[in-house]
Each structure stands twice: as structure tokens, then as C-alpha cells.
Scaffold this active site. Structure first.
Site: not given
Ligand code: PLP
Length: 383
Positions: A147, A177, A199, A323
Site C-alpha cells: 500500500n 491494493q 473501498h 498514524c
Molecule cells: N491491507 C492493505 C494492503 C491495505 O492497504 C489496507 C488498508 O489500507 C488494509 C489491508 C485494510 O483494509 P480495510 O480498510 O478494508 O480494513
């Protein structure tokens, strides 16, 4: 004008989704109710399952279990592996905290855990995963794309190597991602299960899914109801699930155009930045990356301060930091890539949407260059 360059935090939903949600309002209720409204809600959930399966190239026999997001999906997978076998857990040092924290909890309870370090490029390599594999391994979990840096891992290759060395291990990838940024094929990835987040590809926040290969058994994290094939108890988030179906279909329809736009604008932005802003470094530049992500260190500047300065100028970005309790921690991802704390703290993530015109790269790069120059000038004068 506001420039949203924070698509990896949350991909802005389309106007069409707003209409779909408005129409779906009449279905809000319990999909397990036997009456007509309940049955219509149930049909919408099943329709969404088909759409998500199509988006990720899963077969009709694979299970799609709706969750509240990738956090729940990842927690479920780790907890399931922990409770169903005594073997080691192998993961990478650059996973999202929703993998790392449950894995740390398993370690605290005595489970052997191995964290594979990425190469300096940010990639977690199959050879390094295999070398680290204990003979008795219950779970191997490596994310499909990071991410923060957008660097992708070759999950197909990791899967082949792991299946040879530890055929009993549950093989999982967090693909949160990848969705909406490139084509995903669950079958080609060859994993046992894969986590998704709605999302990150244009659905409402608060919905996600675990895709589970036919014949693979997971132990549910949430108990207390028969929903989702007894794999996730609790009344389904009907509007979230409908939004996931809508976003999935939009992705299927426009993915190649979207990804092409992302790559054009991101590449032009990076070329402009490196030619106009001295002392900037793009992390993972030569690695296989998502088409929309650019993680950039600006020498002598604090990433958090730049995030605030850019926000004031109408450009929404993130620093490479998670954060927690209001105090940003330096990114564990960049640190694991061997970068110094100074470089880590000077990093900002730009993550592009797929619907911006490439010409906007010039405007955005100009705003970033101006903000960086002002901050450096102010620091030089003791500001
Ligand atoms: N895994 C990755 C690689 C993410 O980037 C994120 C959110 O930033 C998550 C898991 C968590 O996702 P969610 O907001 O749907 O719980």
C-alpha cells in the site's frame, strides 16, 4: 480544485454509486428475513458475490465471504491458521498492520513466526520466502502489492515454491491494493485464500471479502449466526455489499482504461518531479509496481509537514507513516527496505485515481515543487 492523490487510502466512489445506493435504500434490512424485502436483499447479496467473483477471476465453486473489510479478512485468516494447526506462521515484514498485529499476537502465545525481509527494491522474493520456510508451516501470508510503495510481489512464483516445500501450509495473499488497479486472477495466483477491501476499488468503506478456494476450510473469527456459509456471523452490510457489486462491475468495465490513465499520469508526474525538484528519490522505481503509486522521499523535509502543506494547496496525499494515537510512527515498510529514518520521515505517498487527465500531472507536479521549495527556503532561514 481538489486533487485526490490518496486512492490507496480510499478510492473515491463514482457518482453512479451514489444513485445505486439511493435506489438500494429500499433494501436496507435483514437479508435473512423471510419476507419479500428480505428476499430481495438476499438476492442483492448473491448478485454481489457473482460480481466480486467475476472481478477477481474466481470460479463459481470458490467461496466469496463478505466481511467488514480487509482488516477483518486478514485477522480471520491469521486466527484460523493459528487455531487449526500448530505450525509456524511465515509472513513478510512489510504487511499491513492487520496482518502484522494478529501475527505478533500469535508469536506472543508461543507460535514460531518468521518475517521475510523485502529486497531494497521493496519486493518480497519467492526465493527468500522459501529459504525462510520451516518444515512445519501452517500459514504463508504475503501481500500482492504494498500500500505504501505500490511494489508488487510475484505471488504466483511464491505459491509454486511454497507448495513444493510446505504443501500443507495455508497460502494467503492480501490483495486489497491490487483491486481496481490491475486485473486480478485468483486462479492464476494459485493461493488458498485472498483478502479484498471494497473501498480500495470504489465501494463504500466497511465492506470487503475473503475469496476461498473450493475445498479449503477456514475457521470463522465471528461466531453467532449462519450468515456467509457459517464463515462470518452477523447481519450482512447490505448497502456496503451492494456498493461492492457496483464498484466491481465498474472496475471490470473500465479497468484497462483506468490502469492506463493511472500509469500515464503517474509516470509523467514522476518524470517532472525528478527533473524539477532536486533531492527527490522514488522508492521502488525499478520494481514491478502498481500503475498508480509513487512513494517519494524529499531530502531535508518532513513528509508529514509536506502532507499538510499540500492539503492547504488542495492536493490530498499521505505520508509513508501509519498514524496511531495521533502520533505518526515511521513507516515499517520503508524501514524494512533498509532506508534510514531520515529518508523514511521525508517520504510522501502519491496514489492516483484512474479518471484524471494526464495533463493534470504538470499542475500537480508544479504544486508539489512549489511547496517543497517554500519549505526548504523556510528551513534555510530557520523557519
Ligand atoms: N491491507 C492493505 C494492503 C491495505 O492497504 C489496507 C488498508 O489500507 C488494509 C489491508 C485494510 O483494509 P480495510 O480498510 O478494508 O480494513
Amino acid at each position: 480544485m481538489i486533487f485526490d492523490l490518496d486512492a490507496n487510502a480510499s478510492y473515491a466512489p463514482s457518482e453512479h454509486l451514489r444513485e445505486v445506493i439511493s435506489d438500494a435504500w429500499a433494501l436496507v434490512g435483514n437479508p435473512s428475513s423471510l419476507h419479500t424485502r428480505g428476499q430481495r436483499a438476499r438476492a442483492a447479496v448473491e448478485d454481489a458475490r457473482v460480481a466480486v467473483r467475476q472481478l477477481v477471476g474466481a470460479s463459481p465453486r470458490d467461496h466469496v465471504v463478505f466481511t467488514s473489510g480487509a482488516t477483518e479478512g486478514n485477522n480471520t485468516v491469521v486466527a484460523s491458521a493459528f487455531s487449526s494447526s500448530a505450525g509456524a506462521i511465515v509472513t513478510s515484514a512489510i504487511e499491513h498492520p492487520c496482518i502484522l498485529q494478529p501475527v505478533a499476537m500469535a508469536a506472543a502465545r508461543g507460535r514460531p513466526v518468521v518475517y521475510v525481509t523485502p529486497r531494497a527494491s521493496g519486493e518480497v522474493c519467492a526465493g527468500d520466502v522459501v529459504e525462510a520456510l520451516p518444515t512445519d508451516t501452517s500459514l504463508v501470508s504475503v501481500m500482492a502489492a504494498n500500500n505504501e510503495t505500490g511494489v508488487k510481489n510475484n505471488i504466483e512464483r511464491i505459491a509454486v515454491s511454497v507448495r513444493e516445500r510446505a504443501p500443507k501450509a495455508l497460502l494467503h495473499t492480501d490483495a486489497a491494493q491490487l483491486l481496481g488497479k490491475e486485473a486480478v486472477s485468483f486462479a492464476a495466483l494459485n493461493v488458498d485464500c485472498m483478502t479484498l477491501s471494497g473501498h480500495k476499488c470504489g465501494a463504500l468503506p466497511g465492506v470487503g471479502a475473503i475469496v476461498i478456494r473450493e475445498g479449503v476450510e477456514l475457521t470463522p473469527l465471528l461466531l453467532g449466526g449462519p450468515q456467509e456459509g457459517k464463515l462470518r456471523a452477523g447481519t450482512e452490510n447490505i448497502l456496503g455489499i451492494i456498493s461492492f457489486a457496483c464498484a466491481a462491475r465498474e472496475c471490470i468495465e473500465s479497468l484497462s482504461q483506468r490502469a492506463e490513465n493511472m500509469a500515464h499520469i503517474r509516470d509523467r508526474f514522476e518524470a517532472l518531479l525528478t527533473s524539477t525538484v532536486p533531492g527527490c528519490t522514488i522508492h521502488g522505481l525499478n520494481a514491478d509496481r502498481l500503475p498508480n503509486t509513487s512513494s517519494v522521499a524529499f531530502e531535508g523535509i518532513r513528509g508529514d509537514d509536506l502532507v499538510v502543506a499540500l492539503d492547504l494547496a488542495g492536493v490530498l496525499v499521505s505520508s509513508g507513516a501509519a498514524c496511531s494515537s495521533g502520533k505518526p510512527d515511521p513507516s515499517h515498510v520503508l524501514a524494512a527496505m533498509g532506508l534510514s529514518e531520515e529518508v523514511v520521515r521525508s517520504t510522501v505517498r502519491f496514489s492516483f485515481r484512474g479518471d484524471y487527465d494526464v495533463a493534470l500531472a504538470d499542475t500537480i507536479a508544479g504544486v508539489v515543487a512549489g511547496a517543497v521549495e517554500r519549505m526548504r527556503t523556510s528551513l534555510a532561514f530557520g523557519g
